[in-house]
Design a protein around this motif. Sequence first.
Motif, PDB file in Angstrom:
ATOM      1  N   UNK A   9      22.545 -32.656  45.159  1.00 43.64           N
ATOM      2  CA  UNK A   9      21.469 -32.956  44.223  1.00 43.64           C
ATOM      3  C   UNK A   9      21.666 -34.318  43.572  1.00 43.64           C
ATOM      4  N   UNK A  10      22.881 -34.595  43.151  1.00 44.24           N
ATOM      5  CA  UNK A  10      23.175 -35.885  42.525  1.00 44.24           C
ATOM      6  C   UNK A  10      22.966 -37.028  43.523  1.00 44.24           C
ATOM      7  N   UNK A  11      23.334 -36.804  44.763  1.00 40.83           N
ATOM      8  CA  UNK A  11      23.144 -37.793  45.821  1.00 40.83           C
ATOM      9  C   UNK A  11      21.647 -38.070  46.027  1.00 40.83           C
ATOM     10  N   UNK A  12      20.857 -37.009  46.099  1.00 41.21           N
ATOM     11  CA  UNK A  12      19.410 -37.166  46.279  1.00 41.21           C
ATOM     12  C   UNK A  12      18.763 -37.841  45.073  1.00 41.21           C
ATOM     13  N   UNK A  13      19.239 -37.523  43.874  1.00 46.47           N
ATOM     14  CA  UNK A  13      18.723 -38.178  42.666  1.00 46.47           C
ATOM     15  C   UNK A  13      18.974 -39.680  42.711  1.00 46.47           C
ATOM     16  N   UNK A  57      21.412 -49.020  27.869  1.00 47.54           N
ATOM     17  CA  UNK A  57      22.233 -48.172  28.721  1.00 47.54           C
ATOM     18  C   UNK A  57      23.630 -47.939  28.178  1.00 47.54           C
ATOM     19  N   UNK A  58      24.054 -48.695  27.201  1.00 46.50           N
ATOM     20  CA  UNK A  58      25.410 -48.535  26.686  1.00 46.50           C
ATOM     21  C   UNK A  58      25.685 -47.124  26.164  1.00 46.50           C
ATOM     22  N   UNK A  59      24.843 -46.559  25.288  1.00 48.20           N
ATOM     23  CA  UNK A  59      25.125 -45.183  24.853  1.00 48.20           C
ATOM     24  C   UNK A  59      24.945 -44.157  25.979  1.00 48.20           C
ATOM     25  N   UNK A  60      23.999 -44.406  26.882  1.00 48.92           N
ATOM     26  CA  UNK A  60      23.797 -43.482  28.004  1.00 48.92           C
ATOM     27  C   UNK A  60      25.002 -43.499  28.937  1.00 48.92           C
ATOM     28  N   UNK A  61      25.601 -44.670  29.154  1.00 43.98           N
ATOM     29  CA  UNK A  61      26.763 -44.755  30.029  1.00 43.98           C
ATOM     30  C   UNK A  61      27.960 -44.036  29.406  1.00 43.98           C
ATOM     31  N   UNK A  62      28.119 -44.160  28.102  1.00 47.87           N
ATOM     32  CA  UNK A  62      29.191 -43.440  27.410  1.00 47.87           C
ATOM     33  C   UNK A  62      28.999 -41.940  27.553  1.00 47.87           C
ATOM     34  N   UNK A  63      27.769 -41.470  27.365  1.00 45.22           N
ATOM     35  CA  UNK A  63      27.495 -40.033  27.513  1.00 45.22           C
ATOM     36  C   UNK A  63      27.748 -39.581  28.951  1.00 45.22           C
ATOM     37  N   UNK A  64      27.406 -40.421  29.912  1.00 43.03           N
ATOM     38  CA  UNK A  64      27.630 -40.081  31.316  1.00 43.03           C
ATOM     39  C   UNK A  64      29.123 -39.969  31.622  1.00 43.03           C
ATOM     40  N   UNK A  65      29.908 -40.902  31.130  1.00 38.79           N
ATOM     41  CA  UNK A  65      31.355 -40.850  31.372  1.00 38.79           C
ATOM     42  C   UNK A  65      31.977 -39.615  30.722  1.00 38.79           C
ATOM     43  N   UNK A  66      31.504 -39.251  29.523  1.00 39.10           N
ATOM     44  CA  UNK A  66      32.012 -38.036  28.880  1.00 39.10           C
ATOM     45  C   UNK A  66      31.630 -36.792  29.674  1.00 39.10           C
ATOM     46  N   UNK A  67      30.426 -36.795  30.232  1.00 33.63           N
ATOM     47  CA  UNK A  67      30.001 -35.660  31.064  1.00 33.63           C
ATOM     48  C   UNK A  67      30.820 -35.588  32.350  1.00 33.63           C
ATOM     49  N   UNK A  68      31.159 -36.741  32.912  1.00 30.83           N
ATOM     50  CA  UNK A  68      32.023 -36.760  34.101  1.00 30.83           C
ATOM     51  C   UNK A  68      33.396 -36.171  33.792  1.00 30.83           C
ATOM     52  N   UNK A  69      33.960 -36.567  32.674  1.00 25.79           N
ATOM     53  CA  UNK A  69      35.278 -36.064  32.290  1.00 25.79           C
ATOM     54  C   UNK A  69      35.225 -34.564  32.043  1.00 25.79           C
ATOM     55  N   UNK A 129      22.402 -48.756  38.459  1.00 25.91           N
ATOM     56  CA  UNK A 129      22.367 -47.604  39.363  1.00 25.91           C
ATOM     57  C   UNK A 129      23.727 -47.404  40.032  1.00 25.91           C
ATOM     58  N   UNK A 130      24.379 -48.485  40.388  1.00 29.92           N
ATOM     59  CA  UNK A 130      25.710 -48.396  40.998  1.00 29.92           C
ATOM     60  C   UNK A 130      26.723 -47.842  39.989  1.00 29.92           C
ATOM     61  N   UNK A 131      26.567 -48.197  38.725  1.00 32.09           N
ATOM     62  CA  UNK A 131      27.490 -47.691  37.706  1.00 32.09           C
ATOM     63  C   UNK A 131      27.380 -46.174  37.541  1.00 32.09           C
ATOM     64  N   UNK A 132      26.214 -45.620  37.795  1.00 29.70           N
ATOM     65  CA  UNK A 132      25.988 -44.193  37.604  1.00 29.70           C
ATOM     66  C   UNK A 132      26.251 -43.376  38.868  1.00 29.70           C
ATOM     67  N   UNK A 133      27.032 -43.889  39.769  1.00 28.35           N
ATOM     68  CA  UNK A 133      27.373 -43.106  40.958  1.00 28.35           C
ATOM     69  C   UNK A 133      28.404 -42.047  40.567  1.00 28.35           C
ATOM     70  N   UNK A 134      28.496 -41.013  41.389  1.00 27.28           N
ATOM     71  CA  UNK A 134      29.456 -39.925  41.131  1.00 27.28           C
ATOM     72  C   UNK A 134      30.759 -40.285  41.842  1.00 27.28           C
ATOM     73  N   UNK A 135      31.866 -40.333  41.113  1.00 29.36           N
ATOM     74  CA  UNK A 135      33.125 -40.725  41.749  1.00 29.36           C
ATOM     75  C   UNK A 135      33.647 -39.685  42.712  1.00 29.36           C
TER      76      UNK A 135
END
Length: 139
Positions: A9-13, A57-69, A129-135
Amino acid sequence: MSRTAARRQLYCDGWLFLLLIIVPALISRQLPELAGRFGESLALPLFIIGLAALFFNLPRFTAYKHALIATEKKLGTDGESSAWTTLRAVRLRALGIAALPAWLAAIGAPLGLEPVAQLLLVCGSLALLVLYRVPRQLQ
């Protein structure tokens, strides 16, 4: 939801948002340019707003990294499914904001926004978009 289904799903998104970034900019280049002072007077403010949108995108990127962790911590536990769902929701919000500069470039094309400025805004969105890839650690 299994790990494989969530990653799919993340890949398709990611591919969907790639299309949502590039296609409007390409289509808007085909539209006729609006003549007159109205279009020319809006081109520069749209470019400046597009550049400023990159910083939203700065606060969104922080939230994304916290969600990844949080997702990585819950791998192999009962809360893994909810962690994947949360990660996807956070990522979709972040990708929507990451696409803003490209959408502003698409709006600005008929208003006389220069092609170089459009390219800069689209490339900025693509870089986000590249920054929001799934590691790979989440496999």
